[in-house]
Design a protein around this motif. Structure first.
Motif, PDB file in Angstrom:
ATOM      1  N   GLU A 231    -104.257 -85.920  17.882  1.00 33.65           N
ATOM      2  CA  GLU A 231    -103.187 -85.653  18.836  1.00 33.65           C
ATOM      3  C   GLU A 231    -102.980 -86.904  19.685  1.00 33.65           C
ATOM      4  O   GLU A 231    -103.567 -87.949  19.397  1.00 33.65           O
ATOM      5  CB  GLU A 231    -103.544 -84.435  19.702  1.00 33.65           C
ATOM      6  N   LYS A 232    -102.197 -86.797  20.726  1.00 31.47           N
ATOM      7  CA  LYS A 232    -101.846 -87.981  21.515  1.00 31.47           C
ATOM      8  C   LYS A 232    -103.077 -88.688  22.065  1.00 31.47           C
ATOM      9  O   LYS A 232    -103.304 -89.874  21.803  1.00 31.47           O
ATOM     10  CB  LYS A 232    -100.908 -87.579  22.660  1.00 31.47           C
ATOM     11  N   ASP A 233    -103.872 -87.976  22.855  1.00 32.78           N
ATOM     12  CA  ASP A 233    -105.069 -88.575  23.455  1.00 32.78           C
ATOM     13  C   ASP A 233    -106.350 -87.902  22.994  1.00 32.78           C
ATOM     14  O   ASP A 233    -107.438 -88.256  23.459  1.00 32.78           O
ATOM     15  CB  ASP A 233    -104.994 -88.487  24.991  1.00 32.78           C
ATOM     16  N   HIS A 234    -106.212 -86.893  22.131  1.00 29.35           N
ATOM     17  CA  HIS A 234    -107.382 -86.105  21.765  1.00 29.35           C
ATOM     18  C   HIS A 234    -107.519 -85.960  20.260  1.00 29.35           C
ATOM     19  O   HIS A 234    -106.580 -86.185  19.503  1.00 29.35           O
ATOM     20  CB  HIS A 234    -107.313 -84.711  22.404  1.00 29.35           C
ATOM     21  N   LEU A 235    -108.715 -85.558  19.884  1.00 32.83           N
ATOM     22  CA  LEU A 235    -109.038 -85.263  18.497  1.00 32.83           C
ATOM     23  C   LEU A 235    -109.311 -83.764  18.395  1.00 32.83           C
ATOM     24  O   LEU A 235    -110.126 -83.223  19.148  1.00 32.83           O
ATOM     25  CB  LEU A 235    -110.281 -86.062  18.089  1.00 32.83           C
ATOM     26  N   LEU A 236    -108.606 -83.088  17.518  1.00 37.35           N
ATOM     27  CA  LEU A 236    -108.765 -81.649  17.336  1.00 37.35           C
ATOM     28  C   LEU A 236    -109.740 -81.408  16.186  1.00 37.35           C
ATOM     29  O   LEU A 236    -109.466 -81.773  15.047  1.00 37.35           O
ATOM     30  CB  LEU A 236    -107.417 -80.998  17.037  1.00 37.35           C
ATOM     31  N   VAL A 237    -110.879 -80.798  16.503  1.00 40.66           N
ATOM     32  CA  VAL A 237    -111.925 -80.550  15.511  1.00 40.66           C
ATOM     33  C   VAL A 237    -111.938 -79.061  15.175  1.00 40.66           C
ATOM     34  O   VAL A 237    -111.935 -78.212  16.071  1.00 40.66           O
ATOM     35  CB  VAL A 237    -113.305 -80.966  16.047  1.00 40.66           C
ATOM     36  N   ALA A 238    -111.943 -78.735  13.883  1.00 37.47           N
ATOM     37  CA  ALA A 238    -111.942 -77.337  13.446  1.00 37.47           C
ATOM     38  C   ALA A 238    -113.005 -77.128  12.373  1.00 37.47           C
ATOM     39  O   ALA A 238    -113.164 -77.949  11.471  1.00 37.47           O
ATOM     40  CB  ALA A 238    -110.567 -76.942  12.907  1.00 37.47           C
ATOM     41  N   VAL A 239    -113.743 -76.021  12.490  1.00 35.83           N
ATOM     42  CA  VAL A 239    -114.736 -75.623  11.491  1.00 35.83           C
ATOM     43  C   VAL A 239    -114.329 -74.245  10.990  1.00 35.83           C
ATOM     44  O   VAL A 239    -114.312 -73.283  11.759  1.00 35.83           O
ATOM     45  CB  VAL A 239    -116.157 -75.591  12.082  1.00 35.83           C
ATOM     46  N   LYS A 240    -114.021 -74.147   9.694  1.00 34.11           N
ATOM     47  CA  LYS A 240    -113.461 -72.912   9.136  1.00 34.11           C
ATOM     48  C   LYS A 240    -114.326 -72.405   7.987  1.00 34.11           C
ATOM     49  O   LYS A 240    -114.768 -73.180   7.140  1.00 34.11           O
ATOM     50  CB  LYS A 240    -112.034 -73.160   8.639  1.00 34.11           C
ATOM     51  N   ASP A 241    -114.572 -71.106   7.980  1.00 35.16           N
ATOM     52  CA  ASP A 241    -115.246 -70.484   6.840  1.00 35.16           C
ATOM     53  C   ASP A 241    -114.294 -69.473   6.212  1.00 35.16           C
ATOM     54  O   ASP A 241    -113.241 -69.161   6.767  1.00 35.16           O
ATOM     55  CB  ASP A 241    -116.561 -69.816   7.265  1.00 35.16           C
TER      56      ASP A 241
END
Length: 347
Positions: free
Chosen positions: A265-275
């Motif tokens: 994203e603009k200033d951030h990192l979006l972290v996702a963990v999916k099962d």
């Protein structure tokens, strides 16, 4: 009747009219008709003035205060609230102050009750969680003391089980200490630039054996093949990724997969963990970050763990000035998402 607005206004108006008429009677040659007219006008004017002043400025506001106090006693704070403005009527301002004060105090009381219930539940859970490994190790050791130590096979088997019980106890105590230190602010986040994809790959390696046992594939999203820089506490984020991926393996379906993605994203990192496990029912989603909260206690106990993993995740992410959220669909799996500062441009 005497202490009603009409009663008080009648007495005061009569007194003023009598005093006014008495003064006029001292004037020589004042006709009786003039005195009667003066008495009537003084009485009527004074009565109306006192009545409306007492009724609308005093008694009506006092009645509102009594109604408010009655609602406070019944813990009924669902009153239609208008925007509070500065009012010249002191009783109306008092009414507002009473309501505001009572509402805040009730909120404090409700919060204290919640904390008390949480404390009781937490102590009960801690006692139960501590009791299980202690009793297990105790039983194995006493069995050995009672004579089983002479049988080498039994001795090694029981010592191994006692050791695993004590290891579980140590993990529980360490997790409790971590939570306590984070809540009191004793643990400070040490920010640095690091490759979160490489960190996650190391977590994959650590949990590979556990994933293989359920034939679960640990994968990155197709778009995350290169370096992904983040700016955070690398050790604590390592705990977060370990807990989330470990949970995904525990509760994911066999022959399934765990997918980790990093979106910029603009200033951030979006972290996702999916099962792609069975999912979590909506009524449980709001509570899964609570300490020791287990969706299915019997099944969760079989899967191991201290029951504190998600609580630790929540505290670590909040210490990074972010929040962790969860979405889930029954039969389709669960996804945990949080944001971190980007590492680009950081030293």
């Amino acid at each position: 009747m005497l202490f009603s607005p009409k009663g008080i206004a009648f007495v005061l108006a009569g007194s003023i009219a009598l005093i006014t008429t008495a003064f006029l009677s001292l004037v020589k040659d004042t006709p009786g008709t003039a005195l009667f007219v003066a008495f009537s006008i003084a009485f009527a004017a004074s009565f109306l003035l006192f009545y409306f002043s007492l009724e609308f400025l005093v008694f009506r506001e006092i009645n509102k205060i009594f109604i408010l106090i009655d609602k406070v006693k019944k813990k009924d704070f669902k009153l239609p609230r208008k925007q509070i403005v500065i009012d010249t009527n002191p009783l109306r301002r008092l009414n507002e102050e009473i309501f505001t004060y009572a509402t805040k105090k009730q909120q404090e009381i409700d919060e204290l009750k919640k904390l008390e219930n949480f404390r009781k539940e937490f102590l009960a859970n801690v006692s139960h969680e501590l009791k299980t490994p202690i009793f297990a190790a105790q039983g194995f050791i006493h069995t050995l003391i009672d004579g089983a130590v002479d049988d080498k096979n039994v001795r090694d088997k029981f010592l191994d089980k006692a050791a695993r019980s004590l290891d579980g106890l140590d993990a529980l105590v360490q997790d409790l200490l971590t939570l306590s230190q984070m809540e009191t602010g004793d643990i400070k986040m040490r920010y640095e630039k690091f490759d979160i994809r490489q960190l996650t790959a190391e977590v994959f390696e650590q949990l590979e054996e556990k994933a293989d046992a359920k034939r679960i594939r640990l994968r990155f999203n197709k778009g995350n093949q290169g370096t992904v820089w983040a700016y955070a506490d690398v050790q604590r984020i390592g705990q977060v990724m370990t807990n989330l991926i470990d949970n995904a393996i525990k509760y994911g379906r066999e022959d399934g997969r765990v997918l980790v993605s990093f979106d910029s994203e603009k200033d951030h990192l979006l972290v996702a963990v999916k099962d792609d496990g069975p999912g979590i029912e909506p009524e449980h989603l709001k509570r899964i970050f609570e300490r020791f909260y287990r969706i299915e206690k019997s099944r969760s106990k079989d899967k191991g763990g201290t029951g504190l993993g998600l609580a630790i995740v929540k505290h670590i992410i909040e210490a990074h000035r972010s929040k962790v959220s969860v979405t889930s669909k029954m039969g389709k799996g669960t996804t945990f998402i949080f944001k971190l500062d980007k590492g680009e441009g950081k030293n």
